[in-house]
Write an enzyme that holds these catalytic residues in place. Structure first.
Site, PDB file in Angstrom:
ATOM      1  N   HIS A 164     -14.009 -16.591   7.683  1.00 39.74           N
ATOM      2  CA  HIS A 164     -14.950 -15.485   7.515  1.00 39.74           C
ATOM      3  C   HIS A 164     -14.217 -14.245   7.001  1.00 39.74           C
ATOM      4  O   HIS A 164     -13.145 -13.915   7.509  1.00 39.74           O
ATOM      5  CB  HIS A 164     -15.626 -15.173   8.854  1.00 39.74           C
ATOM      6  N   ASP A 217     -21.244 -17.392  13.335  1.00 39.62           N
ATOM      7  CA  ASP A 217     -20.119 -16.452  13.252  1.00 39.62           C
ATOM      8  C   ASP A 217     -19.873 -15.795  14.604  1.00 39.62           C
ATOM      9  O   ASP A 217     -19.462 -14.651  14.695  1.00 39.62           O
ATOM     10  CB  ASP A 217     -20.324 -15.391  12.160  1.00 39.62           C
ATOM     11  N   CYS A 245      27.710  13.676 -12.549  1.00 35.93           N
ATOM     12  CA  CYS A 245      28.132  12.585 -11.671  1.00 35.93           C
ATOM     13  C   CYS A 245      29.642  12.390 -11.660  1.00 35.93           C
ATOM     14  O   CYS A 245      30.208  11.957 -10.657  1.00 35.93           O
ATOM     15  CB  CYS A 245      27.422  11.289 -12.066  1.00 35.93           C
TER      16      CYS A 245
END
Length: 890
Positions: A120, A156, A685
């Protein structure tokens, strides 16, 4: 617990199953159960509709599984005995009902030895019955999922065996949830306009694709598809009256904007009319302006071939007329995939998407659309760009500010934006789209499609190089504009931006354009075959989608270093620029489109590293991640990349040592040493993070450095005489000031600087520390700013200073100044760094490989060593019996 154990024990043995249900989801359950080894002894589904069998029936019939198509199981409240008898004849041990919507008699539910289980589409008991998955979205639930439970007379309400759940994203649709769980069923629903925008969005997405949310426009029912919340200023557009809405919608270039009763907005992408025709919402006022094409003989043949494909699918239709509607004739979404694949098989140059079918459902319209695609008219589509334009640096710069995905500039899926700031004065340059997870998925999908099925994947290497040369030419043509944008967005001094940020980017694309047709394999002699009887060779092939995450110090140059190599190897890319410096990347995207790069090859996603960068690094369709940034983030990327073992290259932190001996040329050492530290405001860097100066020249070196600093002009980066611009962003400036405070507290001597400059913007004084001991924080950690950290070493102590230089965890770059070549070479061999500069510094070149050791990362940018992380090696062996073509000698 007893029920679950019984089911679990039964499942351990292969079962005889009856499937009762329908839809694509039923088909998927059927295939999964068979794959697990269970025997499906019967499939019970619904009668054919419009002559078309249900997907579950099709799959079962193909396998020879008995199929029963009952319109109902009960009549006047009682089971139909013939139906029940047919069911019992298959001898099922367990019934599986994949979201079955029929009312099944309890005689059938209880008949098998193990009873019946139902899948479901809801986390029970939240939503029961039909349309459960739709209501999950309509109600704005934060969780979705599915439940497996024993069937009872309520169908259900039985005992729960298993539940699974997932989060519901703000812009998730029924399809998104289905991809995780189920296929929805539902009913078409009218939009109630007196609601907040979030509720309108939930209603539309909750009914997306199946069954559709609708409103009345110009007297006809129009169904809305593809909604997202729009968190931005009201865009320009043409007003469109919508029945029941208190405020007209706006037809904009991105779609139809509608308003909730709270004044907030929802963007709708597609509209479908009552006759089934779907159009982009942005084309509402021009939907009927297209003139019909006159087909060539070749195109007429293609049309007839497609007509035959339609006939094969729509077997219930006697003749496929121009007016035949694909869906009204009984086709489903499953048939869309089949039809497109059949066309692709026959005409590989015609690349169609599922959505193309929904937008041209009648045969004549479909042929017109297909011919336009086949002619490439869609590639001539004008690139639509919303610019932020500014008059600055004696020119007008036009800056795109939206995400660039699949060849289009578009708002972020959730409409979010953020401000990018000019570090020279703190002013807002633009509000830039902030990419969402949905945007990452779209960009990766576009890059994957371009690589696997697009023009880029079929393009020969030399043509690829031609596009890259063209892009380099366009970058050079726009170099002043690019340098200006780089300057106002990152704080780079304009002259440096022009020469290095932009200039080296142009060089990089030209260098790698030349590599495109030179990535070659080899022929290899092998021992395990008779000599000269087997041929073995390797091919180097691109790996696929590459994700690139770049830093904020050289926004355009870092893009070029990584993306040019990626493209040269034949890959496609999704690039995330640094959040604080996105503008040159987006300008680059514009130039790539103008250069003719096919859609999807280059995608640019500004936004959060924690969101976008993280999702890219763990995305299953990304094959390589290239990252430049901090070491902690690099470690996280490595962990995320392990999800599908994608390749990784990392350029991370640095604390590069620069050793200056007393036999150097001192004035040159001072000049180059200052450049090693203060180049690009220290946001570099490979900046010299620590200088070791021999004791006998230490004091004079420091004095000369301070003298030169005092001559430096700090100010507007667009002023041609400026030496030193602002730090990239406010948070970084504050970090640098804290770094200097830490150095003073630890006992280092602050000789100069260490403070913010008294003026608007994020300016910091060039700084000098001396008396820095090895244990201090500033001796170990990178500042990434204009901070010179100086330590003495004893005269002649070569090995001692080497040990100190190598104590850092990083190994990106290093340098040495000495006139003694033997000493220089000895030092260069012993320093643990990817690059060693001798009597120079900062001299990178596109032909020289660049990368680090230790916690500075691994992998190389630039040079011919770029290819290992961007290609795969295919080994081919041909045996002696293979007939090879004979090529005549000329």
């Amino acid at each position: 617990m007893v029920c679950f154990n019984s089911f679990y024990q039964a499942y351990q043995h292969k079962l005889k199953l009856a499937l009762i249900g329908q839809s694509i989801f039923g088909q998927e359950v059927y295939n999964k159960l068979r794959k697990e080894g269970h025997k499906v002894v019967g499939v019970f589904t619904v009668p054919d509709k419009n002559g078309q069998a249900d997907p579950l029936a099709l799959a079962a019939e193909k396998d020879g599984t008995p199929v029963f198509k009952f319109p109902r199981w009960r009549a006047k409240g009682k089971p139909i005995q013939e139906v029940v008898a047919a069911y019992k004849s298959v001898g099922a041990e367990l019934n599986v009902l994949p979201f079955c919507t029929q009312f099944i008699p309890m005689d059938v539910i209880d008949c098998p030895k193990h009873g019946s289980i139902i899948y479901h589409p809801s986390i029970l008991p939240r939503h029961r019955g039909a349309s459960a998955i739709n209501w999950t979205l309509i109600q704005g639930d934060k969780k979705a999922g599915f439940t497996i439970f024993w069937a009872d007379d309520g169908l259900d309400t039985g005992p729960i065996l298993l539940q699974r759940e997932c989060d519901v994203g703000q812009n998730d649709t029924v399809d998104d949830l289905y991809n995780r769980f189920l296929f929805p069923e539902g009913i078409k629903a009218m939009i109630s306009w007196n609601q907040p925008a979030a509720a309108l969005h939930n209603w539309i997405r909750g009914h997306d694709k199946v069954p559709g949310a609708w409103a009345t426009i110009d007297g006809q029912v129009v169904t809305f598809y593809g909604s997202s919340l729009l968190d931005a200023s009201v865009p320009a557009g043409q007003e469109l009256a919508i029945k029941g809405a208190s405020r007209p919608g706006l037809v904009t270039k991105n779609g139809l904007v509608v308003f909730g009763n709270d004044g907030k907005m929802v963007l709708v992408r597609n509209l479908q009319f009552e006759d089934g025709k779907m159009i982009p919402a942005s084309k509402y006022f021009s939907a009927d302006e297209t003139t019909a094409l006159e087909l060539t003989e070749e195109e007429k043949k293609m049309a007839e071939d497609i007509r035959a494909i339609w006939k094969g699918i729509l077997s219930n239709v006697a003749v496929i007329e121009d007016s035949t509607d694909f869906f009204k004739s009984g086709a489903s979404s499953m048939h869309v995939v089949r039809m497109l694949e059949e066309i692709k098989q026959k005409y590989s140059g015609l690349q169609l998407q599922n959505e193309d079918v929904y937008m041209a459902t009648k045969f004549a319209d479909f042929i017109q659309m297909a011919v336009r695609k086949f002619r490439g008219e869609d590639k001539e589509e004008e690139l639509v760009i919303d610019y932020i334009s500014k008059n600055v640096n004696n020119m007008t710069v036009n800056m795109p500010y939206q995400c660039f995905i699949n060849g289009h500039f578009i708002n972020a899926d959730d409409g979010k934006t953020y401000d990018t700031i000019n570090p020279a004065d703190g002013s807002i340059i633009a509000s830039v789209s902030s990419a969402s997870l949905a945007d990452v998925d779209k960009a990766v999908a576009a890059a994957k499609e371009a690589f696997e099925n697009g023009e880029w994947g079929r393009m020969n290497a030399r043509e690829r190089g031609r596009l890259m040369y063209r892009l380099a030419d366009l970058m050079e043509e726009h170099q002043e504009e690019l340098a200006t944008i780089e300057s106002i967005d990152s704080g780079a001094v304009y002259t440096l931006a022009l020469k290095t940020h932009v200039g080296m980017s142009v060089q990089t694309f030209r260098y790698f354009a030349g590599w495109c047709d030179k990535i070659q394999g080899a022929t290899i002699p092998i021992n395990q075959a008779r000599p000269n009887h087997n041929l073995t060779f390797t091919k180097k092939e691109p790996i696929g989608v590459c994700a690139i995450v770049i830093p904020w110090n050289y926004p355009l140059m870092m893009l070029a270093w990584k993306s040019a190599a990626c493209l040269a190897a034949g890959n496609t890319l999704v690039l995330k620029p640094a959040q604080v410096t996105p503008l040159t990347s987006l300008k680059f995207a514009e130039l790539s489109a103008k250069a003719g790069f096919p859609k999807g090859v280059i995608n640019i996603l500004p936004g959060s590293g924690g969101l976008v960068g993280q999702h890219l690094s763990e995305h299953p369709d990304v094959r390589k991640v290239g990252f430049t940034g901090s070491t902690p983030t690099g470690k996280q990327i490595m962990k995320s990349a392990a999800t599908n073992l994608k390749k990784v290259s990392l350029e991370l932190g640095g604390k590069s040592p620069l050793i200056i001996f007393n036999d150097c040329e001192l004035d040159r050492a001072v000049k180059m040493g200052m450049g090693a530290v203060y180049f690009n405001k220290g946001e570099n860097c490979i900046a010299a993070g620590r200088l070791f100066v021999e004791e006998s020249i230490h004091d004079e070196f420091v004095r000369k450095v301070v003298e030169e600093i005092k001559k430096m002009k700090i100010g507007d980066p667009l002023d041609r005489s400026t030496d030193h611009g602002p730090q990239n962003h406010k948070a970084h400036l504050e970090k640098l000031l804290q770094y200097c405070e830490t150095g003073v507290k630890e006992g280092a001597t602050l000789v100069y600087g260490g403070r913010q400059v008294r003026r608007p913007g994020f300016f910091m004084e060039p700084t000098v520390f001396t008396d820095v001991e090895d244990h201090m924080y500033i001796a170990q950690e990178e500042s990434f700013g204009p901070v010179m950290v100086i330590s003495k070493f004893k005269n002649g102590d070569v090995d001692g200073v080497l040990r100190r230089a190598n104590t850092t965890e990083y190994g990106l770059a290093s340098g040495v100044f000495t006139k003694d070549i033997s000493k220089a070479l000895y030092i260069s061999e012993k320093l643990e760094a990817g690059t060693v500069f001798i009597n120079t510094y900062n001299k990178t070149d596109v032909a020289a490989p660049f990368g680090g050791f230790k916690q500075s990362g691994f992998g190389k940018d630039l040079g011919k060593l770029f290819s290992p992380s961007l290609i795969s090696h295919l080994t081919v062996q041909i045996n002696e019996e293979t007939t090879l073509p004979v090529v005549p000698c000329v």
